[in-house]
Scaffold this motif. Structure first.
Motif, PDB file in Angstrom:
ATOM      1  N   PHE A 100       0.837  -1.201   0.000  1.00  0.00           N
ATOM      2  CA  PHE A 100       0.000   0.000   0.000  1.00  0.00           C
ATOM      3  C   PHE A 100       0.868   1.247   0.000  1.00  0.00           C
ATOM      4  O   PHE A 100       1.929   1.266   0.629  1.00  0.00           O
ATOM      5  CB  PHE A 100      -0.821   0.078   1.305  1.00  0.00           C
ATOM      6  CG  PHE A 100      -2.034  -0.777   1.355  1.00  0.00           C
ATOM      7  CD1 PHE A 100      -3.267  -0.292   0.962  1.00  0.00           C
ATOM      8  CD2 PHE A 100      -1.958  -2.075   1.835  1.00  0.00           C
ATOM      9  CE1 PHE A 100      -4.406  -1.079   1.038  1.00  0.00           C
ATOM     10  CE2 PHE A 100      -3.087  -2.871   1.911  1.00  0.00           C
ATOM     11  CZ  PHE A 100      -4.313  -2.371   1.510  1.00  0.00           C
ATOM     12  N   ASN A 101       0.388   2.299  -0.615  1.00  0.00           N
ATOM     13  CA  ASN A 101       0.985   3.607  -0.396  1.00  0.00           C
ATOM     14  C   ASN A 101       0.500   4.171   0.938  1.00  0.00           C
ATOM     15  O   ASN A 101       1.180   4.959   1.560  1.00  0.00           O
ATOM     16  CB  ASN A 101       0.657   4.582  -1.529  1.00  0.00           C
ATOM     17  CG  ASN A 101       1.309   5.929  -1.291  1.00  0.00           C
ATOM     18  OD1 ASN A 101       2.487   5.997  -0.961  1.00  0.00           O
ATOM     19  ND2 ASN A 101       0.553   6.994  -1.419  1.00  0.00           N
ATOM     20  N   SER A 144       2.917  -4.477   3.420  1.00  0.00           N
ATOM     21  CA  SER A 144       3.943  -3.430   3.388  1.00  0.00           C
ATOM     22  C   SER A 144       3.188  -2.113   3.221  1.00  0.00           C
ATOM     23  O   SER A 144       2.416  -1.960   2.271  1.00  0.00           O
ATOM     24  CB  SER A 144       4.891  -3.622   2.203  1.00  0.00           C
ATOM     25  OG  SER A 144       5.639  -4.788   2.351  1.00  0.00           O
ATOM     26  N   PHE A 145       3.410  -1.202   4.139  1.00  0.00           N
ATOM     27  CA  PHE A 145       2.708   0.081   4.123  1.00  0.00           C
ATOM     28  C   PHE A 145       3.611   1.190   3.601  1.00  0.00           C
ATOM     29  O   PHE A 145       4.843   1.086   3.656  1.00  0.00           O
ATOM     30  CB  PHE A 145       2.259   0.452   5.550  1.00  0.00           C
ATOM     31  CG  PHE A 145       1.226  -0.468   6.131  1.00  0.00           C
ATOM     32  CD1 PHE A 145      -0.107  -0.338   5.762  1.00  0.00           C
ATOM     33  CD2 PHE A 145       1.576  -1.447   7.042  1.00  0.00           C
ATOM     34  CE1 PHE A 145      -1.075  -1.179   6.306  1.00  0.00           C
ATOM     35  CE2 PHE A 145       0.618  -2.284   7.587  1.00  0.00           C
ATOM     36  CZ  PHE A 145      -0.701  -2.148   7.220  1.00  0.00           C
ATOM     37  N   ASP A 146       2.984   2.243   3.129  1.00  0.00           N
ATOM     38  CA  ASP A 146       3.670   3.499   2.794  1.00  0.00           C
ATOM     39  C   ASP A 146       4.838   3.286   1.817  1.00  0.00           C
ATOM     40  O   ASP A 146       5.887   3.919   1.943  1.00  0.00           O
ATOM     41  CB  ASP A 146       4.169   4.155   4.087  1.00  0.00           C
ATOM     42  CG  ASP A 146       3.953   5.645   4.101  1.00  0.00           C
ATOM     43  OD1 ASP A 146       3.524   6.212   3.079  1.00  0.00           O
ATOM     44  OD2 ASP A 146       4.234   6.262   5.147  1.00  0.00           O
ATOM     45  N   VAL A 147       4.652   2.416   0.831  1.00  0.00           N
ATOM     46  CA  VAL A 147       5.753   1.986  -0.044  1.00  0.00           C
ATOM     47  C   VAL A 147       6.219   3.047  -1.030  1.00  0.00           C
ATOM     48  O   VAL A 147       7.305   2.913  -1.591  1.00  0.00           O
ATOM     49  CB  VAL A 147       5.405   0.686  -0.802  1.00  0.00           C
ATOM     50  CG1 VAL A 147       5.161  -0.461   0.164  1.00  0.00           C
ATOM     51  CG2 VAL A 147       4.243   0.876  -1.747  1.00  0.00           C
ATOM     52  N   LYS A 149       5.643   6.876  -0.458  1.00  0.00           N
ATOM     53  CA  LYS A 149       6.030   8.121   0.206  1.00  0.00           C
ATOM     54  C   LYS A 149       7.015   7.929   1.347  1.00  0.00           C
ATOM     55  O   LYS A 149       7.719   8.866   1.721  1.00  0.00           O
ATOM     56  CB  LYS A 149       4.797   8.858   0.717  1.00  0.00           C
ATOM     57  CG  LYS A 149       3.958   9.396  -0.422  1.00  0.00           C
ATOM     58  CD  LYS A 149       3.126  10.536   0.013  1.00  0.00           C
ATOM     59  CE  LYS A 149       2.448  11.107  -1.229  1.00  0.00           C
ATOM     60  NZ  LYS A 149       1.434  12.044  -0.893  1.00  0.00           N
ATOM     61  N   ASN A 150       7.060   6.732   1.914  1.00  0.00           N
ATOM     62  CA  ASN A 150       7.956   6.492   3.055  1.00  0.00           C
ATOM     63  C   ASN A 150       8.408   5.032   3.044  1.00  0.00           C
ATOM     64  O   ASN A 150       8.133   4.291   3.989  1.00  0.00           O
ATOM     65  CB  ASN A 150       7.226   6.838   4.352  1.00  0.00           C
ATOM     66  CG  ASN A 150       8.157   6.875   5.535  1.00  0.00           C
ATOM     67  OD1 ASN A 150       9.357   7.048   5.391  1.00  0.00           O
ATOM     68  ND2 ASN A 150       7.598   6.694   6.714  1.00  0.00           N
ATOM     69  N   PRO A 151       9.074   4.580   1.977  1.00  0.00           N
ATOM     70  CA  PRO A 151       9.424   3.156   1.866  1.00  0.00           C
ATOM     71  C   PRO A 151      10.452   2.713   2.906  1.00  0.00           C
ATOM     72  O   PRO A 151      11.340   3.470   3.278  1.00  0.00           O
ATOM     73  CB  PRO A 151       9.988   3.037   0.460  1.00  0.00           C
ATOM     74  CG  PRO A 151      10.468   4.403   0.110  1.00  0.00           C
ATOM     75  CD  PRO A 151       9.569   5.360   0.848  1.00  0.00           C
TER      76      PRO A 151
END
Length: 168
Positions: A100-101, A144-147, A149-151
């Protein structure tokens, strides 16, 4: 990496990539063969990509002809049979690995604007129901989160490897 972990645990693997051509009948055979189906899904507009949706439309619709399920499970002779209970893959488990973004904080919190307290699995309920329709059993979802803007790719890969080790 999932293939490496699964192979190292002594399992045979077969891989299908949505970006390549595939044979519908061969894909049905893969589902009949597998004890576990691992799905790597980049969540796009709150669902699966068009290429995976196409796969589902082609392969799973073909599977409705008696390969993956016995219709929707209901029968005139037995009205107690429930809708969705005709799946033939009762010995098959599935694991969704999602990216996810959205940040992790966006989920499970009623104060969050978009998901309003919903979990990742709440959002992916239609996918869970698709697999359940064929009789499959869910393993815990990996995310996997924030891939974008904040990978944190290195940590995500370590967590995914540990998740696979624990649940396979």
């Amino acid at each position: 990496m999932a293939a490496e972990v699964v192979h190292a645990k002594g399992h045979e693997i077969q891989i299908t990539r949505m970006t390549e051509e595939y044979d519908v009948n061969a894909e049905l055979e893969k589902h009949l063969w597998a004890d576990i189906v691992i799905l790597q899904i980049p969540v796009n507009w709150m669902g699966v990509s068009w290429s995976f949706k196409r796969y589902m439309d082609l392969v799973y619709t073909a599977g409705m002809q008696g390969v993956l399920c016995d219709g929707d499970g209901r029968h005139l002779e037995d009205p107690s049979r429930q809708y969705g209970s005709g799946g033939k893959l009762q010995n098959t488990r599935y694991l969704m690995s999602l990216s996810f973004n959205a940040p992790e904080a966006a989920f499970n919190d009623p104060g969050q604007y978009l998901f309003q307290g919903k979990s990742v699995d709440d959002l992916m309920i239609s996918m869970h129901m698709n697999f359940r329709f064929f009789g499959m059993t869910a393993l815990p979802t990996f995310v996997s989160f924030d891939v974008i803007k904040n990978p944190d790719t290195g940590n995500d890969l370590k967590r995914y490897q540990a998740h696979l080790q624990q649940h396979l």
